[in-house]
Design a protein around this motif. Structure first.
Motif, PDB file in Angstrom:
ATOM      1  N   ASN A 316     -13.723  10.019  -0.863  1.00 47.65           N
ATOM      2  CA  ASN A 316     -13.352  11.441  -0.857  1.00 47.65           C
ATOM      3  C   ASN A 316     -11.873  11.550  -0.490  1.00 47.65           C
ATOM      4  N   ILE A 317     -11.006  11.501  -1.495  1.00 47.12           N
ATOM      5  CA  ILE A 317      -9.574  11.453  -1.216  1.00 47.12           C
ATOM      6  C   ILE A 317      -8.871  12.711  -1.707  1.00 47.12           C
ATOM      7  N   THR A 318      -7.702  12.947  -1.109  1.00 45.96           N
ATOM      8  CA  THR A 318      -6.842  14.061  -1.487  1.00 45.96           C
ATOM      9  C   THR A 318      -5.454  13.515  -1.784  1.00 45.96           C
ATOM     10  N   LEU A 319      -4.551  14.392  -2.166  1.00 45.41           N
ATOM     11  CA  LEU A 319      -3.164  13.962  -2.385  1.00 45.41           C
ATOM     12  C   LEU A 319      -2.576  13.362  -1.121  1.00 45.41           C
ATOM     13  N   HIS A 320      -2.993  13.879   0.028  1.00 47.06           N
ATOM     14  CA  HIS A 320      -2.468  13.380   1.303  1.00 47.06           C
ATOM     15  C   HIS A 320      -2.925  11.948   1.578  1.00 47.06           C
ATOM     16  N   SER A 321      -4.014  11.522   0.918  1.00 43.41           N
ATOM     17  CA  SER A 321      -4.496  10.146   1.094  1.00 43.41           C
ATOM     18  C   SER A 321      -3.465   9.142   0.588  1.00 43.41           C
ATOM     19  N   LEU A 322      -2.653   9.539  -0.393  1.00 45.55           N
ATOM     20  CA  LEU A 322      -1.597   8.646  -0.903  1.00 45.55           C
ATOM     21  C   LEU A 322      -0.542   8.432   0.171  1.00 45.55           C
ATOM     22  N   ARG A 323      -0.220   9.480   0.916  1.00 44.84           N
ATOM     23  CA  ARG A 323       0.735   9.373   2.035  1.00 44.84           C
ATOM     24  C   ARG A 323       0.148   8.502   3.159  1.00 44.84           C
ATOM     25  N   HIS A 324      -1.133   8.710   3.477  1.00 44.56           N
ATOM     26  CA  HIS A 324      -1.801   7.879   4.482  1.00 44.56           C
ATOM     27  C   HIS A 324      -1.771   6.403   4.067  1.00 44.56           C
ATOM     28  N   SER A 325      -2.012   6.163   2.789  1.00 46.53           N
ATOM     29  CA  SER A 325      -2.064   4.783   2.288  1.00 46.53           C
ATOM     30  C   SER A 325      -0.690   4.128   2.361  1.00 46.53           C
ATOM     31  N   PHE A 326       0.357   4.883   2.019  1.00 44.03           N
ATOM     32  CA  PHE A 326       1.741   4.393   2.112  1.00 44.03           C
ATOM     33  C   PHE A 326       2.034   3.918   3.539  1.00 44.03           C
ATOM     34  N   ALA A 327       1.709   4.750   4.522  1.00 42.73           N
ATOM     35  CA  ALA A 327       1.997   4.420   5.928  1.00 42.73           C
ATOM     36  C   ALA A 327       1.192   3.204   6.379  1.00 42.73           C
ATOM     37  N   THR A 328      -0.081   3.170   6.006  1.00 41.18           N
ATOM     38  CA  THR A 328      -0.944   2.064   6.424  1.00 41.18           C
ATOM     39  C   THR A 328      -0.492   0.741   5.811  1.00 41.18           C
ATOM     40  N   HIS A 329      -0.126   0.776   4.541  1.00 37.69           N
ATOM     41  CA  HIS A 329       0.311  -0.455   3.867  1.00 37.69           C
ATOM     42  C   HIS A 329       1.637  -0.969   4.439  1.00 37.69           C
ATOM     43  N   LEU A 330       2.522  -0.050   4.818  1.00 41.92           N
ATOM     44  CA  LEU A 330       3.766  -0.469   5.480  1.00 41.92           C
ATOM     45  C   LEU A 330       3.469  -1.170   6.800  1.00 41.92           C
ATOM     46  N   LEU A 331       2.545  -0.595   7.562  1.00 47.12           N
ATOM     47  CA  LEU A 331       2.190  -1.174   8.859  1.00 47.12           C
ATOM     48  C   LEU A 331       1.562  -2.545   8.683  1.00 47.12           C
ATOM     49  N   GLU A 332       0.734  -2.687   7.649  1.00 45.50           N
ATOM     50  CA  GLU A 332       0.085  -3.975   7.385  1.00 45.50           C
ATOM     51  C   GLU A 332       1.096  -5.042   6.971  1.00 45.50           C
ATOM     52  N   LYS A 333       2.210  -4.603   6.404  1.00 43.78           N
ATOM     53  CA  LYS A 333       3.255  -5.554   5.998  1.00 43.78           C
ATOM     54  C   LYS A 333       4.220  -5.877   7.142  1.00 43.78           C
ATOM     55  N   GLY A 334       3.946  -5.313   8.334  1.00 45.13           N
ATOM     56  CA  GLY A 334       4.741  -5.640   9.506  1.00 45.13           C
ATOM     57  C   GLY A 334       5.902  -4.705   9.780  1.00 45.13           C
ATOM     58  N   THR A 335       5.990  -3.565   9.098  1.00 43.89           N
ATOM     59  CA  THR A 335       7.064  -2.602   9.345  1.00 43.89           C
ATOM     60  C   THR A 335       6.907  -1.990  10.728  1.00 43.89           C
ATOM     61  N   ASP A 336       7.993  -1.920  11.467  1.00 43.30           N
ATOM     62  CA  ASP A 336       7.982  -1.326  12.804  1.00 43.30           C
ATOM     63  C   ASP A 336       7.499   0.115  12.721  1.00 43.30           C
ATOM     64  N   ILE A 337       6.589   0.489  13.606  1.00 43.41           N
ATOM     65  CA  ILE A 337       5.988   1.821  13.556  1.00 43.41           C
ATOM     66  C   ILE A 337       7.014   2.933  13.772  1.00 43.41           C
TER      67      ILE A 337
END
Length: 374
Positions: A316-337
């Motif tokens: 159950n996703i919305t347009l905002h889920s793309l923004r959530h995914s961007f942030a999560t994937h950055l964090l998983e790649k080791g980007t400083d929070i």
């Protein structure tokens, strides 16, 4: 012939429509195509919030298959819903001229407080409904008891969403502040905020969604939302001059909280963007409708919904889920929070910290004690 029964029940203190049928994979798969349908492990039924629109949606969806749908148990609920709708429509009809003028002044006052247009419109909407209610009931508008009565009858009792309840409370408090009342004079208990983790898509799911889109404008818009971590309002307000391809940055102006910021411009996205620009030749806004006005939020939502269905994704996703995914994937790649906080435009690091709860990397590092049993 497949037989399905729709019946009203109470589930988690909410009025819902339970969808009852014998075990049948075809019915299950067909129901899952509806966005608002949920499954309850407790009651062992699919269900949907009780409303006239939802009843009609479920009924029409099931009748597409020519199945027998018995909704006789809903007759009383439908009757009550129609009465409530009629009562609500009476509230929303005419407003005396002097109150129309009062609301216009209130609206100007809200804008002077530097609130966003969306917030102002929401506050005006809830205040308008409140005033109409008070007038119809012949109650004193500026009496806190009237506010409490309205809050119970139209907000709490119908079990409106927590966000709507908070909007109502904030809007009415602002109206009373505008009229010169102290905040302490209005006693409205805010509902406890639900703590929900964001829905995050995998990179494979993102790719599936984008690959399912053939329209270049639609693909460019969704690609931008993910690649830059934008809110939909920020994307549709972007102007051509906000894209800085030399510095590989996107300038977000006067976003939430009236703040400017820069976010990433992906080299891969630039390739798509150049193709889009040559094909559509936008004049002012990066994304424009047929008459060169700004692209609409509703159109963007439809684009995503169709793409998700084509990609076969059940989340159950919305347009905002793309923004959530961007942030999560950055964090998983080791980007400083802290950098992620800046890219998203969050005022507080606490807001950004929610992504630490959904990162796949963090969860995979936890050793499950069950594995030690074998």
């Amino acid at each position: 012939m497949k037989n399905i029964i729709l019946k009203p029940i109470k589930h988690r203190n909410k009025n819902v429509v339970a969808i009852q049928f014998g075990y049948d994979d075809e019915i299950k798969d067909h129901l899952k195509k509806l966005d608002k349908i949920l499954w309850s492990q407790t009651i062992k039924y699919f269900y949907i919030d009780l409303s006239l629109q939802n009843i009609r949606t479920v009924y029409d969806h099931l009748k597409l298959k020519n199945w027998t749908v018995d909704f006789s148990l809903l007759n009383e609920a439908i009757k009550n819903l129609k009465i409530e709708r009629k009562r609500t429509s009476l509230i929303i009809n005419q407003l005396p001229e002097n109150y129309e003028l009062e609301l216009k002044k209130f609206k100007r006052w809200l804008f002077q407080k530097r609130l966003s247009e969306n917030t102002v419109n929401t506050y005006i909407e809830v205040t308008t409904v409140f005033i109409k209610y008070a007038l119809r009931k012949e109650l004193d508008i500026y009496n806190t008891k009237t506010v409490e009565t309205f809050n119970y009858s139209y907000i709490f009792k119908p079990n409106k969403s927590i966000s709507y309840q908070n909007q109502f409370i904030s809007g009415i408090k602002k109206f009373f502040e505008y009229k010169g009342f102290a905040n302490g004079e209005i006693h409205l208990e805010r509902p406890k905020k639900e703590r929900k983790l964001p829905v995050v898509l995998s990179t494979y799911e993102i790719k599936s969604i984008l690959n399912s889109i053939t329209n270049l404008k639609h693909k460019t818009l969704l690609s931008l939302l993910y690649s830059a971590g934008l809110r939909i309002g920020e994307a549709i307000n972007l102007q051509i001059t906000d894209i800085d391809s030399k510095r590989m940055l996107i300038h977000i102006k006067q976003a939430k909280g009236k703040k400017d910021r820069y976010t990433l411009l992906s080299p891969a996205f630039v390739t798509i963007l150049r193709l889009y620009y040559k094909a559509y030749k936008p004049t002012k806004y990066l994304f424009e409708g047929q008459k060169k006005e700004k692209y609409s939020n509703a159109s963007a939502q439809r684009v995503l919904k169709i793409a998700v269905q084509k990609a076969g994704i059940k989340k159950n996703i919305t347009l905002h889920s793309l923004r959530h995914s961007f942030a999560t994937h950055l964090l998983e790649k080791g980007t400083d929070i802290r950098y992620i906080q800046e890219l998203l435009g969050h005022s507080s690091p606490k807001t950004t910290m929610i992504y630490t709860h959904v990162t796949e990397t963090s969860l995979k590092n936890i050793k499950n004690p069950f594995d030690d049993l074998f």
